[in-house]
Design a protein around this motif. Structure first.
Motif, PDB file in Angstrom:
ATOM      1  N   PHE A 192      -0.096  -6.878  -3.662  1.00  0.00           N
ATOM      2  CA  PHE A 192      -0.263  -5.593  -4.312  1.00  0.00           C
ATOM      3  C   PHE A 192       0.449  -5.671  -5.815  1.00  0.00           C
ATOM      4  CE2 PHE A 192       1.965  -1.443  -5.472  1.00  0.00           C
ATOM      5  CZ  PHE A 192       0.824  -0.734  -5.570  1.00  0.00           C
ATOM      6  N   ASP A 193       1.358  -6.259  -5.664  1.00  0.00           N
ATOM      7  CA  ASP A 193       2.277  -6.255  -7.288  1.00  0.00           C
ATOM      8  C   ASP A 193       1.228  -6.951  -7.953  1.00  0.00           C
ATOM      9  OD1 ASP A 193       4.519  -5.058  -6.487  1.00  0.00           O
ATOM     10  OD2 ASP A 193       5.597  -6.924  -5.909  1.00  0.00           O
ATOM     11  N   GLU A 227      -9.005  -1.388  -8.192  1.00  0.00           N
ATOM     12  CA  GLU A 227      -8.231   0.116  -7.732  1.00  0.00           C
ATOM     13  C   GLU A 227      -8.522   0.003  -6.118  1.00  0.00           C
ATOM     14  OE1 GLU A 227     -10.218   2.950  -9.537  1.00  0.00           O
ATOM     15  OE2 GLU A 227      -8.665   3.466 -11.003  1.00  0.00           O
ATOM     16  N   TYR A 230      -4.218  -3.338  -0.104  1.00  0.00           N
ATOM     17  CA  TYR A 230      -2.955  -3.977  -0.136  1.00  0.00           C
ATOM     18  C   TYR A 230      -1.914  -2.811   0.238  1.00  0.00           C
ATOM     19  CZ  TYR A 230      -5.468  -8.298  -2.065  1.00  0.00           C
ATOM     20  OH  TYR A 230      -6.228  -9.062  -2.274  1.00  0.00           O
ATOM     21  N   THR A 231      -2.007  -1.695  -0.249  1.00  0.00           N
ATOM     22  CA  THR A 231      -0.972  -0.697   0.208  1.00  0.00           C
ATOM     23  C   THR A 231      -0.995  -0.342   1.652  1.00  0.00           C
ATOM     24  OG1 THR A 231      -1.382   0.289  -2.076  1.00  0.00           O
ATOM     25  CG2 THR A 231      -0.344   1.624  -0.179  1.00  0.00           C
ATOM     26  N   THR A 287      -2.125  -7.395  -8.155  1.00  0.00           N
ATOM     27  CA  THR A 287      -3.217  -6.505  -8.595  1.00  0.00           C
ATOM     28  C   THR A 287      -2.891  -5.408  -9.478  1.00  0.00           C
ATOM     29  OG1 THR A 287      -3.982  -7.057  -6.306  1.00  0.00           O
ATOM     30  CG2 THR A 287      -5.192  -5.128  -7.364  1.00  0.00           C
ATOM     31  N   ILE A 288      -1.885  -4.644  -9.159  1.00  0.00           N
ATOM     32  CA  ILE A 288      -1.229  -3.898  -9.975  1.00  0.00           C
ATOM     33  C   ILE A 288      -1.103  -4.033 -11.233  1.00  0.00           C
ATOM     34  CG2 ILE A 288       0.705  -2.092 -10.434  1.00  0.00           C
ATOM     35  CD1 ILE A 288      -1.273  -1.111  -8.530  1.00  0.00           C
ATOM     36  N   LEU A 290      -4.311  -4.580 -12.776  1.00  0.00           N
ATOM     37  CA  LEU A 290      -5.136  -3.322 -13.105  1.00  0.00           C
ATOM     38  C   LEU A 290      -4.697  -2.544 -14.309  1.00  0.00           C
ATOM     39  CD1 LEU A 290      -6.915  -1.021 -12.008  1.00  0.00           C
ATOM     40  CD2 LEU A 290      -5.046  -0.294 -10.389  1.00  0.00           C
ATOM     41  N   LYS A 328      -8.871  -2.896  -4.144  1.00  0.00           N
ATOM     42  CA  LYS A 328      -8.069  -3.660  -3.552  1.00  0.00           C
ATOM     43  C   LYS A 328      -6.339  -3.313  -3.625  1.00  0.00           C
ATOM     44  CE  LYS A 328      -8.489  -8.204  -4.830  1.00  0.00           C
ATOM     45  NZ  LYS A 328      -8.263  -9.253  -5.279  1.00  0.00           N
ATOM     46  N   SER A 329      -6.018  -2.495  -4.682  1.00  0.00           N
ATOM     47  CA  SER A 329      -4.929  -2.066  -4.541  1.00  0.00           C
ATOM     48  C   SER A 329      -4.440  -1.029  -3.216  1.00  0.00           C
ATOM     49  CB  SER A 329      -4.243  -1.327  -5.782  1.00  0.00           C
ATOM     50  OG  SER A 329      -5.002  -0.156  -6.090  1.00  0.00           O
TER      51      SER A 329
END
Length: 494
Positions: free
Chosen positions: A157-158, A142, A148-149, A160-161, A164, A144-145
């Motif tokens: 971001f993609d 969370e 990256y945002t 990591t999501i 996640l 890290k996301s």
């Protein structure tokens, strides 16, 4: 005062208190005096502490301020505790490390140091993946996301999501498994009636927990499945299944299906030996007990618990010489004084039974003031557990003394006890054996008559399996062995 004493004890054992706890300077430092006396347990109340430090009462504002400062310093010190010094397994220290790193990352997040946050989050992820800390893994992802945002890194971001989302799903299933286990555990602490009502519901819970573990391969899900299964088999009295579960667990660890860094091998060893005792696999149980005995720290409470099963295995297997060696090891252990009062009472009871059943002289036993438990100890108030064991021992004591008057009196006590407390089917073995004891008196202690008229009861005893642990009276020595021994006493006296 209790709060301060507990905090001081934890912090003292987990760190170097004098070097790391910031105290007031000076030869007459009140903080230093206060903490030193807390460490030495010289203060058992606020009154004693306030009088010693300020010559006043706990209501003195100076004492209240001193307590407030010391509580704050001790709580702040908890974050620096070394769990290895407290004797915990390494994974507790690693979990503490994750919590600390996440705390640092959140501070850096507020300062908008995104690169540093990502760096710390990656450290958390590395530890969390190794030790299966899914909750900390989700927290790190969370963070890290968020980073990256903020820095506009679409690719990371993609990636990591997606991770996640997968880990969050795993965490939700873990939490579901843990809640199911906690519910079962909670109801097992209730009355015997509550436990009996729970039994029909548990198989479906166990099946669901196994499915969650297979889906997630999460340690938390496995532990919930493992402990719930053992509790259920224990309630059912199916100790063969517990043997299978504990043996299989070692295999799953070796195959990598269960995280070896988190699996409590000593607990599994303890349960494995205990299950062999309850399933009457005495020879195999003794082999395991001998193999695992040295894996338990000699000065720990767990060692004494393990030795109870080891000792009872020896008694049930009629290896009395080994039982005597184990009994001496327990009473000669310097840490015997630290175990609970109820545990000491059990060991005294074991010692008394050993003195009765084993072919040794009384001089070889260090007898207690009341070796035969002629008054019921506190832990037997619930009418189960050791009550029957104590009643039997009292009867045997007067039988050996040939005290007919005391035995006649105890016949009425035994009959009342049977009618009041042994009405359920799970008490059948104890009820049957107490009837055999009564028979010895009604047959005027004639060995042949007792053997002949008691044959049906004895056969019923052999055919009746021990109940599950939730209901079981404790057979320190198997009733079959006791009856044989009582008949030999009657024969020798006649």
């Amino acid at each position: 005062m209790n709060e301060l004493l507990k905090l001081t004890d934890i912090v003292t054992n987990g760190a170097n208190l004098n070097q790391s706890l910031p105290l007031e300077n000076g030869r007459n430092s009140k903080e230093k005096k206060f903490i030193e006396n807390l460490k030495s347990k010289n203060y058992n109340s606020d009154e004693a502490a306030a009088l010693d430090i300020y010559g006043t009462t706990p209501n003195d504002v100076r004492y209240k301020m001193l307590k407030h400062r010391m509580k704050k310093k001790l709580y702040n010190k908890l974050i620096l505790i070394d769990f290895n010094k407290l004797g915990f397994n390494n994974h507790y220290q690693k979990e503490h490390e994750c919590i600390t790193l996440l705390h640092q990352a959140h501070i850096l997040k507020r300062e908008y140091e995104l690169d540093l946050v990502i760096n710390l989050s990656n450290k958390v992820i590395a530890i969390a993946e190794e030790f299966d800390f899914t909750n900390h893994l989700v927290s790190a992802l969370e963070l890290k996301s968020f980073c990256y945002t903020e820095n506009g890194n679409v690719k990371m971001f993609d990636k990591t999501i997606k991770e996640l989302e997968a880990k969050t799903e795993k965490l939700n299933k873990e939490m579901e498994a843990v809640r199911m286990y906690q519910t079962v555990k909670l109801y097992l602490k209730k009355s015997i009636t509550t436990r009996k009502n729970l039994i029909p519901k548990v198989p479906s819970i166990v099946a669901k927990l196994e499915l969650i573990w297979q889906q997630t391969r999460s340690f938390n899900a496995f532990e919930a499945y493992y402990k719930t299964s053992i509790s259920y088999y224990e309630l059912e009295g199916d100790f063969d299944k517990i043997v299978e579960m504990t043996v299989a667990s070692f295999k799953w660890v070796e195959e990598g299906l269960v995280n070896k860094l988190l699996f409590n091998t000593n607990y599994n060893k303890f349960i494995l030996v205990y299950a062999h005792l309850r399933s009457k696999k005495y020879e195999d149980g003794l082999k395991y007990a001998e193999l695992y005995c040295n894996d338990f720290r000699y000065s720990s409470v767990n060692w004494f618990s393990f030795m109870e099963n080891y000792f009872l295995l020896a008694l049930h297997c009629r290896q009395y010489e080994l039982a005597w060696i184990l009994l001496r090891r327990v009473f000669e252990n310097p840490s015997y004084k630290i175990i609970a009062k109820s545990a000491k009472e059990r060991w005294s009871l074991y010692q008394a039974y050993y003195g009765f059943i084993a072919p040794i002289t009384t001089a070889e036993i260090s007898l207690q003031k009341n070796p035969y438990g002629l008054s019921l100890p506190e832990y037997s108030k619930d009418k189960l557990g050791f009550n029957v064991a104590i009643l039997i021992l009292q009867f045997i004591y007067f039988l050996q003394k040939e005290d007919s008057e005391a035995l006649l009196y105890r016949i009425e006590s035994l009959k009342k006890y049977i009618l009041t407390h042994l009405k359920d089917t799970f008490s059948l073995r104890s009820k049957t054996f107490l009837k055999l004891l009564i028979l010895t008196v009604t047959e005027d202690f004639e060995a042949d008559a007792c053997k002949k008229k008691g044959q049906k009861l004895y056969q019923r005893l052999i055919e009746t399996p021990p109940p599950g642990d939730a209901y079981a009276e404790i057979e320190i020595v198997p009733y079959e062995h006791l009856w044989e021994h009582i008949l030999s006493i009657l024969e020798s006296k006649s």
